[in-house]
Scaffold this motif. Structure first.
Motif, PDB file in Angstrom:
ATOM      1  N   GLY A  26     -56.475  -6.105   3.318  1.00 52.47           N
ATOM      2  CA  GLY A  26     -57.571  -6.962   2.863  1.00 52.47           C
ATOM      3  C   GLY A  26     -58.439  -6.363   1.774  1.00 52.47           C
ATOM      4  N   SER A  62     -51.384 -14.468  -0.410  1.00 51.09           N
ATOM      5  CA  SER A  62     -50.778 -15.660   0.181  1.00 51.09           C
ATOM      6  C   SER A  62     -51.482 -16.947  -0.213  1.00 51.09           C
ATOM      7  N   HIS A 105     -66.532 -12.212  -3.251  1.00 51.62           N
ATOM      8  CA  HIS A 105     -65.201 -12.289  -2.628  1.00 51.62           C
ATOM      9  C   HIS A 105     -65.232 -13.253  -1.442  1.00 51.62           C
TER      10      HIS A 105
ATOM     11  N   LYS B 103     -48.671  -4.816   5.693  1.00 49.12           N
ATOM     12  CA  LYS B 103     -49.173  -5.955   6.480  1.00 49.12           C
ATOM     13  C   LYS B 103     -50.451  -6.459   5.853  1.00 49.12           C
ATOM     14  N   ARG B 104     -50.555  -7.768   5.677  1.00 51.35           N
ATOM     15  CA  ARG B 104     -51.721  -8.428   5.053  1.00 51.35           C
ATOM     16  C   ARG B 104     -52.156  -7.632   3.813  1.00 51.35           C
ATOM     17  N   PHE B 105     -51.260  -7.592   2.813  1.00 52.78           N
ATOM     18  CA  PHE B 105     -51.500  -6.764   1.634  1.00 52.78           C
ATOM     19  C   PHE B 105     -52.477  -7.455   0.672  1.00 52.78           C
ATOM     20  N   PRO B 107     -56.504  -8.374  -1.179  1.00 50.93           N
ATOM     21  CA  PRO B 107     -57.687  -9.146  -0.800  1.00 50.93           C
ATOM     22  C   PRO B 107     -57.407 -10.631  -0.582  1.00 50.93           C
ATOM     23  N   GLN B 108     -56.255 -11.104  -1.020  1.00 53.88           N
ATOM     24  CA  GLN B 108     -55.971 -12.535  -0.865  1.00 53.88           C
ATOM     25  C   GLN B 108     -55.028 -12.833   0.283  1.00 53.88           C
ATOM     26  N   ALA B 109     -54.810 -11.848   1.137  1.00 57.76           N
ATOM     27  CA  ALA B 109     -53.911 -12.073   2.271  1.00 57.76           C
ATOM     28  C   ALA B 109     -54.681 -12.796   3.376  1.00 57.76           C
ATOM     29  N   VAL B 110     -55.034 -14.027   3.103  1.00 60.91           N
ATOM     30  CA  VAL B 110     -55.809 -14.808   4.073  1.00 60.91           C
ATOM     31  C   VAL B 110     -54.916 -15.203   5.247  1.00 60.91           C
ATOM     32  N   LEU B 111     -53.673 -15.531   4.931  1.00 63.85           N
ATOM     33  CA  LEU B 111     -52.738 -15.907   5.984  1.00 63.85           C
ATOM     34  C   LEU B 111     -52.234 -14.646   6.681  1.00 63.85           C
ATOM     35  N   THR B 113     -49.693 -12.425   7.252  1.00 63.91           N
ATOM     36  CA  THR B 113     -48.417 -12.163   6.587  1.00 63.91           C
ATOM     37  C   THR B 113     -48.068 -10.683   6.628  1.00 63.91           C
ATOM     38  N   PRO B 156     -52.201 -19.785  11.931  1.00 67.86           N
ATOM     39  CA  PRO B 156     -52.499 -21.186  12.276  1.00 67.86           C
ATOM     40  C   PRO B 156     -51.713 -22.198  11.431  1.00 67.86           C
ATOM     41  N   ALA B 177     -56.261 -18.897  15.521  1.00 72.83           N
ATOM     42  CA  ALA B 177     -57.105 -17.785  15.075  1.00 72.83           C
ATOM     43  C   ALA B 177     -57.084 -16.662  16.118  1.00 72.83           C
TER      44      ALA B 177
END
Lengths: 155, 264
Positions: A26, A62, A105, B103-105, B107-111, B113, B156, B177
């Motif tokens: 993140g 994503s 952000h 894993k969740r790579f 800042p935009q890895a909201v899903l 993944t 989700p 969630a």
């Protein structure tokens, strides 16, 4: 030769930042490098890094295309708006800027998720924005110290 | 530009095939090196502690023998379940292994993944089913030539057609969630009960039928009149994923597991 060295430095930085992003999910570890490039004020270097960093974050993320672009464009705008008031290679300035970027952000992800109708885990988003706020100065300091002294563009 | 890209997907494709590929090129050697170092360190520690380890293992072996005798009933049940499910899908569909490299790579890895070191040149295209020997993990969300992002079962936004293996109750499984799964569209009069195994129904066309997905944990009357509220837990521990299997479309390529020999 200097050009080649600069290119090599940015290659090393990008590689290191990608590894940091793998270790801390993140976090945008490329952002402190982008702030360094803004401070150095070399338009071609800045544009190249903007394109590469945007592609890396958009490709590995994503969300639909646009979030990373808006993130780096927003950082550039915030930097340009505030650098006249502060000494721009000062840790206090970077800390204040990173606080603003953390908030930005949070708002940006919320907006982009709303547009793409993606449910957001708000608790996680706030947590990661805070980590992002702390991470920027922590990465910026060693990167700033490791940067060659004559890297800034002469006015 | 955003709406143009949403319509055409050109920018997404460019970003996938360049940015995701760069991440793969950087992280694959790092993960490889990390695995080697971890392996070397483990071996070193094993050498240092070999005497103590031997004594401990002997004690554990005695304990395990006793447990194995007591657990014969569980073993029989496990065998029955394996026969029932059999992961036949892995025999029917060619599969290839991939290493989880992040894993969740970013800042935009909201899903929810993770990133694997196989891309569309290896056969991992968007929608490719991702499993382990334990059960379903997710499906490929986007792919570059040698790297792919996988959407986890617990997200989700994930949807998968499932059926319970005892009462044959169909439903659509989704993530949430929280860490649990939710099974939607289960009819109010369905005889589904906690403890039942949920397997893929094959109705969505991408996942073959019969792969375990999760176990029902809770069945409650739903807020809507028509459907029950069903919760489940995934069989795969998503936090400890290291290697996964990606199922290719049916082709002439040899399957990962050899077909079981038929008697006679």
């Amino acid at each position: 030769m200097k050009k080649l060295y600069r290119l090599f430095w940015w290659f090393l930085y990008t590689t290191g930042a990608v590894v940091v992003q793998q270790l801390i999910p993140g976090v945008d570890a490329l952002m402190p490098g982008f702030l360094l490039a803004l401070q150095e004020n070399r338009p071609r270097q800045l544009m190249l890094l903007f394109v590469v960093f945007t592609l890396v974050q958009e490709g590995a993320g994503s969300l639909g295309f646009g979030t990373a672009m808006l993130s780096y464009a927003g950082a550039a705008l915030l930097f340009r708006m505030s650098h006249g008031f502060f000494v721009e290679d000062n840790i206090v300035f970077i800390s204040m800027l990173s606080a603003c970027l953390g908030l930005y952000h949070c708002l940006l992800i919320r907006l982009m998720c709303a547009i793409q109708t993606i449910p957001v885990d708000y608790e996680l988003l706030v947590k990661e924005s805070l980590i992002q706020t702390l991470a920027i100065p922590l990465i910026w300091v060693p990167a700033h110290l490791a940067r060659p002294k004559n890297a800034a563009a002469t006015p | 530009m955003f709406t143009w890209n949403a319509r055409t997907g050109y920018l997404d494709t460019i970003a996938e095939r360049s940015g995701l590929e760069i991440v793969g090129y950087v992280l694959s050697p790092v993960v490889w090196l990390w695995d080697r170092c971890a392996g070397w360190w483990d071996s070193y520690l094993a050498l240092v502690d070999v005497a103590a380890e031997n004594a401990r293992l002997r004690a554990e072996l005695e304990q395990s023998r006793a447990s194995a005798l007591l657990a014969s009933e569980d073993r029989a049940e496990l065998q029955r379940l394996r026969d029932l499910l059999g992961l036949e899908a892995l025999r029917e569909r060619p599969a290839f292994a991939a290493r989880v490299i992040a894993k969740r790579f970013g800042p935009q890895a909201v899903l929810k993944t993770f990133t694997v070191n196989k891309g569309f040149l290896n056969g991992a295209t968007a929608g490719t089913p991702v499993v382990t020997r334990t059960g379903v993990v997710g499906r490929v969300l986007r792919a570059s030539p040698h790297t792919a992002t996988v959407l986890m079962l617990t997200d989700p936004g994930f949807r998968l057609a499932v059926i319970s293996n005892e009462s044959r109750t169909p439903g659509i499984i989704t993530g949430s969630a929280e860490r649990r799964l939710e099974v939607a569209y289960v009819a109010q009069n369905a005889r589904i009960a906690p403890g039942e195994m949920l397997i893929t129904s094959g109705a969505d066309g991408s996942f073959p039928k019969g792969i375990p997905v999760g176990v029902v944990t809770q069945v409650m009357p739903g807020n809507e009149i028509l459907f029950l509220q069903v919760h489940a837990r995934p069989l795969v521990d998503m936090d400890r994923l290291e290697e996964v299997l990606l199922l290719k479309e049916k082709s002439d390529a040899p399957p990962l597991l050899p077909p079981e020999s038929t008697p006679g």
